[in-house]
Design an enzyme around this catalytic site. Structure first.
Site, mmCIF file in Angstrom:
data_model
loop_
_atom_site.group_PDB
_atom_site.id
_atom_site.type_symbol
_atom_site.label_atom_id
_atom_site.label_comp_id
_atom_site.label_asym_id
_atom_site.label_seq_id
_atom_site.Cartn_x
_atom_site.Cartn_y
_atom_site.Cartn_z
ATOM 1 N N TRP A 15 0.817 -0.754 -0.372
ATOM 2 C CA TRP A 15 -0.367 -0.018 0.027
ATOM 3 C C TRP A 15 0.967 1.281 0.070
ATOM 4 O O TRP A 15 0.360 1.960 -0.791
ATOM 5 C CB TRP A 15 -0.887 0.084 1.202
ATOM 6 C CG TRP A 15 -1.527 1.418 1.324
ATOM 7 C CD1 TRP A 15 -2.708 1.555 2.631
ATOM 8 C CD2 TRP A 15 -2.527 2.363 0.286
ATOM 9 N NE1 TRP A 15 -3.257 2.600 1.994
ATOM 10 C CE2 TRP A 15 -3.253 2.778 1.141
ATOM 11 C CE3 TRP A 15 -2.453 2.117 -0.979
ATOM 12 C CZ2 TRP A 15 -4.037 4.312 0.346
ATOM 13 C CZ3 TRP A 15 -2.782 2.761 -1.961
ATOM 14 C CH2 TRP A 15 -4.070 3.246 -1.192
ATOM 15 N N LYS A 109 -4.348 1.739 9.244
ATOM 16 C CA LYS A 109 -5.946 1.541 9.457
ATOM 17 C C LYS A 109 -6.108 0.903 11.104
ATOM 18 O O LYS A 109 -6.056 -0.689 10.811
ATOM 19 C CB LYS A 109 -6.224 0.382 8.319
ATOM 20 C CG LYS A 109 -6.440 1.724 7.003
ATOM 21 C CD LYS A 109 -7.937 0.772 5.717
ATOM 22 C CE LYS A 109 -8.100 1.688 4.566
ATOM 23 N NZ LYS A 109 -8.610 1.258 3.719
ATOM 24 N N GLY A 139 -10.297 4.603 2.403
ATOM 25 C CA GLY A 139 -11.726 3.346 1.429
ATOM 26 C C GLY A 139 -11.026 2.348 1.197
ATOM 27 O O GLY A 139 -10.271 1.709 1.878
ATOM 28 N N LYS A 194 -13.850 -2.166 10.079
ATOM 29 C CA LYS A 194 -13.219 -3.027 8.828
ATOM 30 C C LYS A 194 -12.796 -4.619 8.567
ATOM 31 O O LYS A 194 -12.790 -4.829 8.259
ATOM 32 C CB LYS A 194 -14.039 -2.359 7.449
ATOM 33 C CG LYS A 194 -12.764 -1.601 7.111
ATOM 34 C CD LYS A 194 -11.364 -2.476 6.217
ATOM 35 C CE LYS A 194 -10.004 -1.826 6.013
ATOM 36 N NZ LYS A 194 -8.873 -2.497 4.732
ATOM 37 N N SER A 257 -7.753 -9.866 0.011
ATOM 38 C CA SER A 257 -7.834 -8.194 0.876
ATOM 39 C C SER A 257 -7.155 -9.304 2.335
ATOM 40 O O SER A 257 -7.502 -10.776 2.229
ATOM 41 C CB SER A 257 -9.132 -8.520 2.058
ATOM 42 O OG SER A 257 -8.848 -8.296 3.343
ATOM 43 N N ARG A 258 -6.103 -9.124 2.414
ATOM 44 C CA ARG A 258 -4.969 -9.318 3.310
ATOM 45 C C ARG A 258 -6.148 -10.237 4.467
ATOM 46 O O ARG A 258 -6.312 -11.232 5.610
ATOM 47 C CB ARG A 258 -4.003 -8.855 4.403
ATOM 48 C CG ARG A 258 -3.050 -8.569 3.102
ATOM 49 C CD ARG A 258 -1.412 -7.236 3.413
ATOM 50 N NE ARG A 258 -1.813 -6.459 3.097
ATOM 51 C CZ ARG A 258 -1.234 -5.402 3.768
ATOM 52 N NH1 ARG A 258 -0.728 -5.505 4.655
ATOM 53 N NH2 ARG A 258 -1.395 -4.174 2.978
ATOM 54 N N ASN A 259 -7.233 -9.264 5.037
ATOM 55 C CA ASN A 259 -7.383 -9.482 6.240
ATOM 56 C C ASN A 259 -8.446 -10.341 6.605
ATOM 57 O O ASN A 259 -9.071 -11.912 6.456
ATOM 58 C CB ASN A 259 -8.802 -8.376 7.526
ATOM 59 C CG ASN A 259 -7.356 -7.371 8.314
ATOM 60 O OD1 ASN A 259 -7.237 -7.814 8.842
ATOM 61 N ND2 ASN A 259 -7.080 -6.733 7.365
ATOM 62 N N GLU A 284 -3.601 -6.181 9.382
ATOM 63 C CA GLU A 284 -4.016 -5.704 11.005
ATOM 64 C C GLU A 284 -4.740 -6.028 11.571
ATOM 65 O O GLU A 284 -5.007 -5.461 13.081
ATOM 66 C CB GLU A 284 -4.249 -4.452 10.197
ATOM 67 C CG GLU A 284 -3.153 -3.295 9.530
ATOM 68 C CD GLU A 284 -2.390 -2.324 10.525
ATOM 69 O OE1 GLU A 284 -2.087 -3.005 11.618
ATOM 70 O OE2 GLU A 284 -1.286 -1.735 9.787
#
Length: 336
Positions: A15, A109, A139, A194, A257-259, A284
């Site tokens: 990122w 985040k 976002g 999120k 998405s890593r999460n 995160e």
């Protein structure tokens, strides 16, 4: 001819690098700070970040250095893109090097463990600068898609609207459309929570629970975020925008998405340590779920999905047991 805006990006993960590309494509002179010399050399010699964005060609007006003083020198914007739980220690080392009037920009985040501070609060605490010099970019911004210059929108949040507009202009490209917002609290909470809901949806996907479960978790997760935000003074409209619903949908729907991916592996039966071992970059939500729950309890806000994720990730609760407990909670009106 006007002098190009100078931006320093501290962090060369996917990122940080992708946002550096956005700034460069918007006409800024960008310097990435890399911890490892071999990565900085690769950026400068091959125009790629082989570790985190392999195959993506970086703009010519983006370079890398391992010298934080060189990166920070005369930067109009200093972008912070390190794992959220390392921010305090890293920033303390960089503060003496920062340009006097630089705007500090958080891409992170998360919520800090122990203090339950949002990232902009950590920046303010460590750098001793006012909120009018701290901005947040958030976002639905999956790094790999942005690095491919696929269309995306984002929110640039700052208590000072004029500063938000300056950053907006510095990162506006044909493929990246930033909107301004002065609700920093709401924007940061949307991004932090999120990640936790992304873990929950990933766990449900890994268990094969179907799309109804996914839709329910996303919606009730947004309700949790909004409840916490309202108690903390956020604008409720923020949560129906890019920093809230937009980011939540992208995280809960994408294999990038890593999460979500981390949660999926847990839902499939991998242990926490096994999942960490196969995860290259920071998810995160794994650490922030504890600090988000801590923040909620400090404000007396009920966040059952977040509590369930903490139980699975940090207390070793089997996902099947955690799901049963979540579904058997006492019935209540939807709007509570």
């Amino acid at each position: 001819m006007s002098t190009p805006v100078k931006a320093a990006v501290f962090g060369t993960g996917s990122w940080g690098t992708a946002f550096g590309m956005v700034l460069a494509d918007a006409g800024c002179d960008v310097t990435l700070w890399a911890r490892r010399a071999e990565l900085a050399d690769a950026v400068n010699s091959t125009r790629t970040n082989p570790d985190y964005l392999p195959g993506v060609e970086l703009p010519e007006n983006l370079r890398a250095t391992t010298d934080p003083a060189e990166a920070a020198r005369a930067a109009d914007f200093t972008v912070l893109a390190v794992p959220s739980q390392t921010l305090r220690g890293n920033l303390a080392e960089w503060v003496p090097l920062l340009a006097p009037d630089t705007v500090l920009v958080s891409l992170m985040k998360g919520v800090e463990l122990g203090s339950a501070m949002r990232m902009s609060e950590v920046v303010e605490d460590v750098a001793k600068v006012g909120a009018d010099r701290i901005a947040v970019v958030t976002g639905p911004n999956l790094a790999r898609e942005i690095a491919a210059r696929m269309p995306a929108a984002a929110v640039v949040a700052c208590a000072n609207e004029a500063v938000a507009q300056r950053l907006q202009a510095a990162c506006h490209t044909p493929y990246f459309r930033p909107y301004t917002n002065t609700d920093v609290v709401g924007c940061e909470l949307g991004g932090a929570v999120k990640n936790v809901i992304g873990l929950a949806v990933g766990i449900a996907d890994g268990m094969g629970l179907g799309d109804n479960a996914k839709g329910s978790l996303i919606t009730r997760g947004l309700a949790e975020t909004t409840r916490l935000g309202l108690v903390m003074g956020a604008d409720p409209l923020t949560f129906s925008g890019l920093a809230g619903l937009g980011d939540l949908v992208a995280t809960c729907s994408s294999p990038l998405s890593r999460n979500h991916t981390f949660g999926t592996n847990l839902g499939r039966g991998m242990t926490l340590q096994e999942t960490i071992a196969v995860t290259k970059q920071t998810a995160e939500g794994v650490k922030s779920c504890e600090s988000v729950l801590d923040l909620a309890r400090r404000h007396g806000v009920d966040m059952p999905i977040t509590e369930t994720v903490v139980g699975i990730v940090h207390e070793g609760k089997p996902p099947v047991v955690a799901l049963k407990e979540l579904m058997s909670r006492s019935a209540k009106p939807e709007r509570r």
